[in-house]
Design a protein around this motif. Structure first.
Motif, PDB file in Angstrom:
ATOM      1  N   GLU A  47     -93.310 -57.729   5.775  1.00 32.72           N
ATOM      2  CA  GLU A  47     -91.871 -57.833   5.583  1.00 32.72           C
ATOM      3  C   GLU A  47     -91.285 -56.478   5.192  1.00 32.72           C
ATOM      4  O   GLU A  47     -91.940 -55.673   4.538  1.00 32.72           O
ATOM      5  N   ASP A  48     -90.065 -56.249   5.622  1.00 31.21           N
ATOM      6  CA  ASP A  48     -89.370 -55.000   5.331  1.00 31.21           C
ATOM      7  C   ASP A  48     -88.823 -55.059   3.902  1.00 31.21           C
ATOM      8  O   ASP A  48     -87.977 -55.905   3.601  1.00 31.21           O
ATOM      9  N   PRO A  49     -89.259 -54.161   3.010  1.00 31.02           N
ATOM     10  CA  PRO A  49     -88.847 -54.254   1.612  1.00 31.02           C
ATOM     11  C   PRO A  49     -87.470 -53.682   1.318  1.00 31.02           C
ATOM     12  O   PRO A  49     -86.933 -53.888   0.223  1.00 31.02           O
ATOM     13  N   HIS A  50     -86.844 -52.982   2.258  1.00 31.41           N
ATOM     14  CA  HIS A  50     -85.638 -52.196   1.962  1.00 31.41           C
ATOM     15  C   HIS A  50     -84.370 -53.052   2.028  1.00 31.41           C
ATOM     16  O   HIS A  50     -83.369 -52.675   2.644  1.00 31.41           O
ATOM     17  N   PHE A  51     -84.372 -54.174   1.335  1.00 27.97           N
ATOM     18  CA  PHE A  51     -83.312 -55.171   1.453  1.00 27.97           C
ATOM     19  C   PHE A  51     -81.946 -54.663   0.993  1.00 27.97           C
ATOM     20  O   PHE A  51     -80.896 -55.181   1.420  1.00 27.97           O
ATOM     21  N   TRP A  52     -81.906 -53.670   0.106  1.00 25.26           N
ATOM     22  CA  TRP A  52     -80.637 -53.210  -0.475  1.00 25.26           C
ATOM     23  C   TRP A  52     -79.757 -52.498   0.544  1.00 25.26           C
ATOM     24  O   TRP A  52     -78.581 -52.268   0.267  1.00 25.26           O
ATOM     25  N   GLN A  53     -80.294 -52.175   1.734  1.00 23.48           N
ATOM     26  CA  GLN A  53     -79.440 -51.654   2.795  1.00 23.48           C
ATOM     27  C   GLN A  53     -78.492 -52.726   3.318  1.00 23.48           C
ATOM     28  O   GLN A  53     -77.531 -52.409   4.024  1.00 23.48           O
ATOM     29  N   ASP A  54     -78.738 -53.965   2.986  1.00 22.26           N
ATOM     30  CA  ASP A  54     -77.821 -55.070   3.259  1.00 22.26           C
ATOM     31  C   ASP A  54     -77.127 -55.436   1.945  1.00 22.26           C
ATOM     32  O   ASP A  54     -77.750 -56.024   1.058  1.00 22.26           O
ATOM     33  N   PRO A  55     -75.858 -55.075   1.761  1.00 22.36           N
ATOM     34  CA  PRO A  55     -75.191 -55.331   0.476  1.00 22.36           C
ATOM     35  C   PRO A  55     -75.200 -56.798   0.061  1.00 22.36           C
ATOM     36  O   PRO A  55     -75.241 -57.100  -1.139  1.00 22.36           O
ATOM     37  N   LEU A  72     -86.769 -58.649 -19.908  1.00 19.26           N
ATOM     38  CA  LEU A  72     -86.739 -59.006 -18.494  1.00 19.26           C
ATOM     39  C   LEU A  72     -87.230 -57.825 -17.670  1.00 19.26           C
ATOM     40  O   LEU A  72     -86.861 -56.681 -17.940  1.00 19.26           O
ATOM     41  N   VAL A  73     -88.054 -58.098 -16.665  1.00 23.43           N
ATOM     42  CA  VAL A  73     -88.546 -57.076 -15.741  1.00 23.43           C
ATOM     43  C   VAL A  73     -88.067 -57.417 -14.339  1.00 23.43           C
ATOM     44  O   VAL A  73     -88.173 -58.563 -13.885  1.00 23.43           O
ATOM     45  N   LEU A  74     -87.548 -56.408 -13.639  1.00 24.27           N
ATOM     46  CA  LEU A  74     -87.056 -56.546 -12.277  1.00 24.27           C
ATOM     47  C   LEU A  74     -87.903 -55.663 -11.373  1.00 24.27           C
ATOM     48  O   LEU A  74     -88.010 -54.456 -11.607  1.00 24.27           O
ATOM     49  N   PHE A  75     -88.494 -56.240 -10.347  1.00 25.98           N
ATOM     50  CA  PHE A  75     -89.363 -55.468  -9.460  1.00 25.98           C
ATOM     51  C   PHE A  75     -89.352 -56.103  -8.082  1.00 25.98           C
ATOM     52  O   PHE A  75     -88.706 -57.134  -7.853  1.00 25.98           O
ATOM     53  N   GLU A  76     -90.062 -55.476  -7.143  1.00 28.96           N
ATOM     54  CA  GLU A  76     -90.211 -56.030  -5.803  1.00 28.96           C
ATOM     55  C   GLU A  76     -91.677 -55.952  -5.412  1.00 28.96           C
ATOM     56  O   GLU A  76     -92.219 -54.856  -5.237  1.00 28.96           O
ATOM     57  N   ARG A  77     -92.293 -57.104  -5.282  1.00 25.49           N
ATOM     58  CA  ARG A  77     -93.728 -57.142  -4.988  1.00 25.49           C
ATOM     59  C   ARG A  77     -94.015 -56.513  -3.632  1.00 25.49           C
ATOM     60  O   ARG A  77     -93.263 -56.663  -2.682  1.00 25.49           O
TER      61      ARG A  77
END
Length: 311
Positions: free
Chosen positions: A140-148, A87-92
């Motif tokens: 789009e703003d890629p920094h989604f992990w700032q929202d838990p 499995l590969v996890l990434f953010e396009r």
């Protein structure tokens, strides 16, 4: 924190051709330890994967601690890992090299965070010039992990995919994802409670990796836009001078993994403090050495925001 991965892929360099080719032999799950092999493109994805996979998988992070993820260039071995992993996890649109490796070499399952978490559309800051807002992340703003909560949504998608690959442990993955969501909901509540009723709601940062904190009432003004190595224009700096003076801002935040010089210079000119926020795009070597993880670093950031904004 990172676990060693035993690989069965063999990398072959052909001197008869102008390019480089690799071949991978054997199924990626046929490792010495019998575990699934999961590749994560950068730290928040690694954190979620490790929480959900537990002892059933080895998780490899393509972005090593202390490395700025935007600058990632993949080695031949890393490209082979992307090709062979279970499995590969990434953010396009976040790391061009990873996007290319997935598009050119990946045939197995993957989870694209940009597809599952619901990214926010970028809004230009007032007064920004066109040449400053240009960046490589799209619209789009890629920094989604700032929202838990968005990170929890990504975790749910990882659990679902792992359960499809490894149905014998699907219930474990679902249970681990539920535990992760519980922790992330608690963190979300801490942010909401702490940042309500602050004396100031504007926060000046080096680069715009904190836009998702807007859900807590934090208004981010960045020096360098979305790209951490971008240079601010004279207009940008003049606008920030005005905002800092009018809003009574006490602190300019630099960040881990990139030079603090621009933030420190701005703070020095205005006679205010500097502090360091961690955007968690990659885990810093200091955080790793001290046993830090996503939850602990996010709480450190919250304490700094509380102090700076008078909460």
């Amino acid at each position: 924190m990172l676990k060693p991965v035993a690989r069965t892929a063999a990398l072959t360099v052909s001197t008869a051709l102008a390019g480089v080719a690799f071949t991978a032999c054997g199924a990626p799950s046929a490792q010495d330890d019998g575990k699934l092999q999961v590749v994560a493109a950068f730290y928040p994805l690694q954190y979620a994967a490790e929480r959900i996979a537990g002892d059933q998988a080895d998780v490899t992070n393509l972005t090593q601690p202390g490395m700025e993820p935007h600058d990632l260039q993949l080695s031949f071995d890393q490209v082979a890992r992307v090709s062979d992993a279970d499995l590969v996890l990434f953010e396009r649109h976040f790391q061009t090299a990873v996007d290319k490796a997935v598009d050119d070499n990946r045939q197995g399952p993957s989870v694209d965070a940009a597809h599952v978490v619901g990214l926010e559309h970028l809004a230009d800051e007032p007064g920004e010039e066109e040449n400053h807002t240009g960046h490589e992340h799209g619209e789009e703003d890629p920094h989604f992990w700032q929202d838990p909560i968005r990170l929890a949504t990504f975790g749910d998608a990882v659990a679902k995919e792992l359960g499809t690959i490894d149905p014998d442990h699907a219930a474990d993955y679902s249970a681990n994802a539920a535990k992760l969501r519980t922790d992330l909901r608690a963190l979300d509540t801490e942010y909401a409670d702490t940042l309500s009723g602050c004396r100031r709601d504007t926060t000046v940062v080096n680069h715009d990796a904190f836009g998702y904190l807007g859900k807590y009432g934090v208004q981010i003004r960045s020096i360098a836009g979305l790209s951490p190595d971008a240079e601010p224009t004279a207009h940008d700096l003049a606008t920030l001078h005005k905002v800092i003076a009018e809003d009574g801002i006490t602190t300019v935040f630099s960040e881990t993994l990139v030079s603090p010089k621009t933030a420190e210079a701005l703070a020095h000119e205005l006679g205010i403090r500097t502090a360091v926020l961690d955007p968690l795009e990659g885990l810093s070597t200091a955080a790793e050495d001290n046993g830090g993880d996503y939850l602990s670093v996010m709480r450190q950031n919250l304490a700094l925001l509380k102090k700076a904004n008078g909460c």
